[in-house]
Design a protein around this motif. Sequence first.
Motif, PDB file in Angstrom:
ATOM      1  N   LYS A 141       0.831  -1.201   0.000  1.00 32.95           N
ATOM      2  CA  LYS A 141       0.000   0.000   0.000  1.00 32.95           C
ATOM      3  C   LYS A 141       0.869   1.256   0.000  1.00 32.95           C
ATOM      4  O   LYS A 141       1.971   1.268   0.531  1.00 32.95           O
ATOM      5  N   GLU A 142       0.343   2.312  -0.563  1.00 28.10           N
ATOM      6  CA  GLU A 142       1.086   3.562  -0.657  1.00 28.10           C
ATOM      7  C   GLU A 142       1.329   4.142   0.739  1.00 28.10           C
ATOM      8  O   GLU A 142       0.439   4.158   1.590  1.00 28.10           O
ATOM      9  N   ASN A 143       2.547   4.574   0.974  1.00 29.71           N
ATOM     10  CA  ASN A 143       2.958   5.184   2.249  1.00 29.71           C
ATOM     11  C   ASN A 143       2.824   4.236   3.440  1.00 29.71           C
ATOM     12  O   ASN A 143       2.701   4.666   4.588  1.00 29.71           O
ATOM     13  N   ALA A 144       2.843   2.938   3.168  1.00 28.14           N
ATOM     14  CA  ALA A 144       2.730   1.960   4.250  1.00 28.14           C
ATOM     15  C   ALA A 144       4.032   1.897   5.046  1.00 28.14           C
ATOM     16  O   ALA A 144       5.127   2.066   4.504  1.00 28.14           O
ATOM     17  N   GLU A 145       3.900   1.661   6.344  1.00 31.19           N
ATOM     18  CA  GLU A 145       5.070   1.471   7.188  1.00 31.19           C
ATOM     19  C   GLU A 145       5.696   0.108   6.884  1.00 31.19           C
ATOM     20  O   GLU A 145       5.011  -0.811   6.426  1.00 31.19           O
ATOM     21  N   PRO A 146       6.999  -0.066   7.128  1.00 30.27           N
ATOM     22  CA  PRO A 146       7.616  -1.386   6.955  1.00 30.27           C
ATOM     23  C   PRO A 146       6.892  -2.421   7.823  1.00 30.27           C
ATOM     24  O   PRO A 146       6.470  -2.113   8.933  1.00 30.27           O
ATOM     25  N   ILE A 147       6.734  -3.623   7.308  1.00 30.01           N
ATOM     26  CA  ILE A 147       5.999  -4.630   8.063  1.00 30.01           C
ATOM     27  C   ILE A 147       6.800  -5.075   9.295  1.00 30.01           C
ATOM     28  O   ILE A 147       8.033  -5.028   9.307  1.00 30.01           O
ATOM     29  N   VAL A 148       6.076  -5.499  10.299  1.00 27.46           N
ATOM     30  CA  VAL A 148       6.690  -5.993  11.535  1.00 27.46           C
ATOM     31  C   VAL A 148       7.011  -7.466  11.353  1.00 27.46           C
ATOM     32  O   VAL A 148       6.140  -8.256  10.969  1.00 27.46           O
ATOM     33  N   THR A 149       8.247  -7.838  11.645  1.00 26.07           N
ATOM     34  CA  THR A 149       8.665  -9.226  11.398  1.00 26.07           C
ATOM     35  C   THR A 149       9.246  -9.909  12.622  1.00 26.07           C
ATOM     36  O   THR A 149       9.599 -11.091  12.546  1.00 26.07           O
ATOM     37  N   THR A 150       9.347  -9.215  13.757  1.00 26.36           N
ATOM     38  CA  THR A 150       9.993  -9.819  14.922  1.00 26.36           C
ATOM     39  C   THR A 150       8.978 -10.158  16.014  1.00 26.36           C
ATOM     40  O   THR A 150       7.977  -9.453  16.195  1.00 26.36           O
ATOM     41  N   ALA A 151       9.271 -11.212  16.743  1.00 30.70           N
ATOM     42  CA  ALA A 151       8.412 -11.634  17.844  1.00 30.70           C
ATOM     43  C   ALA A 151       8.353 -10.567  18.932  1.00 30.70           C
ATOM     44  O   ALA A 151       7.284 -10.315  19.510  1.00 30.70           O
ATOM     45  N   THR A 152       9.481  -9.935  19.200  1.00 31.36           N
ATOM     46  CA  THR A 152       9.539  -8.910  20.253  1.00 31.36           C
ATOM     47  C   THR A 152       8.608  -7.741  19.932  1.00 31.36           C
ATOM     48  O   THR A 152       7.910  -7.224  20.816  1.00 31.36           O
ATOM     49  N   ALA A 153       8.575  -7.339  18.671  1.00 32.01           N
ATOM     50  CA  ALA A 153       7.739  -6.200  18.279  1.00 32.01           C
ATOM     51  C   ALA A 153       6.261  -6.522  18.472  1.00 32.01           C
ATOM     52  O   ALA A 153       5.493  -5.686  18.960  1.00 32.01           O
ATOM     53  N   TYR A 154       5.841  -7.734  18.108  1.00 32.05           N
ATOM     54  CA  TYR A 154       4.434  -8.103  18.300  1.00 32.05           C
ATOM     55  C   TYR A 154       4.088  -8.165  19.785  1.00 32.05           C
ATOM     56  O   TYR A 154       3.005  -7.732  20.204  1.00 32.05           O
ATOM     57  N   ALA A 155       4.994  -8.693  20.579  1.00 27.83           N
ATOM     58  CA  ALA A 155       4.751  -8.766  22.024  1.00 27.83           C
ATOM     59  C   ALA A 155       4.610  -7.370  22.621  1.00 27.83           C
ATOM     60  O   ALA A 155       3.737  -7.124  23.466  1.00 27.83           O
ATOM     61  N   GLU A 156       5.452  -6.447  22.184  1.00 30.32           N
ATOM     62  CA  GLU A 156       5.368  -5.070  22.675  1.00 30.32           C
ATOM     63  C   GLU A 156       4.029  -4.433  22.308  1.00 30.32           C
ATOM     64  O   GLU A 156       3.412  -3.728  23.119  1.00 30.32           O
TER      65      GLU A 156
END
Length: 306
Positions: free
Chosen positions: A205-220
């Motif tokens: 998608k246009e102007n989309a943020e980079p996707i989250v790929t780490t377990a730590t980021a999802y937990a946060e």
Amino acid sequence: MEKKIDFLHDVPDFVPVRETEKDWVFRVFDRTRTTCKNYLSPNRRDFYLILYMDKGRGVFTFGLKTYYIDEPTIVFVHPSDIISWKNLATENSGYFCMIRKPFLDLNPSLRMLLDRYGFFQDKERSIVKLNREVEKINRFFERTEEEIISGGTDSLLAAGSVLQMILIETFRIGQFATAAKTDSGFGLVHHFLELLEKNISQIGKENAEPIVTTATAYAEMLSVHPNYLNTVLKSHTGQSLGNHIKNRILEEAKVLLLYTDKSLLEISLLLGFSDQPNFSYFFKHKTGITPSKFRDSQQPEDNYHF
């Protein structure tokens, strides 16, 4: 006696549906002839699903609710619904239908009836127990399958008309199901899967943020410790936190390879890889073939998950 049900144990591979055939608008399958496996599907689909279970037993999760199914039941699944199924019986019968929007456009009276009954929109009406004789519904599904096999626009119109009779009979003889009790970890599982899908859906998608790929980021994002989230996911789904993330990225990679003409480098960057070699290594490690070979040789599959 009220049953308490866990979410879903011992799920095999986490594989959402992605069709490799692009031109169908309506499909119907006999469950006695189509393999019915355990599955977990938090992905966005491009079709509505009507699942009719005449014989069989299983645990069906639907959003934040869980249902024990041991009698004739019809389930109406919206494309955005998070669902899972755990099969508890060796004998299964019934049908499932997959409906894309053009089929509803071709059958406006069917769309009106669906809106009237609210089977897809109202989650309190999406699981219907059929407590009386179901011979009529069985015959209607048989006729629907026959019409689709015969082919042609007229057959699609006829199938839409028969499907209306299925809806009417379901409303006449059905009773909306009551969800069973679930444990406290179920909500966390649901919210993680919802967050994972929301993240993946931003790809391209246009102007989309980079996707989250780490377990730590999802937990946060869920305000829990990664180890706790991992434990809950393994307990409820049989999959670790890392595997859920990797397998969902893999499925999106397959979609981009099959349905777009993006280069391998473009796909690599969209999926959060630093370069193409890392993506190619990841893909081959998970599938046994390179992304290029997958794109060139992939054929339509006959085995379906939802």
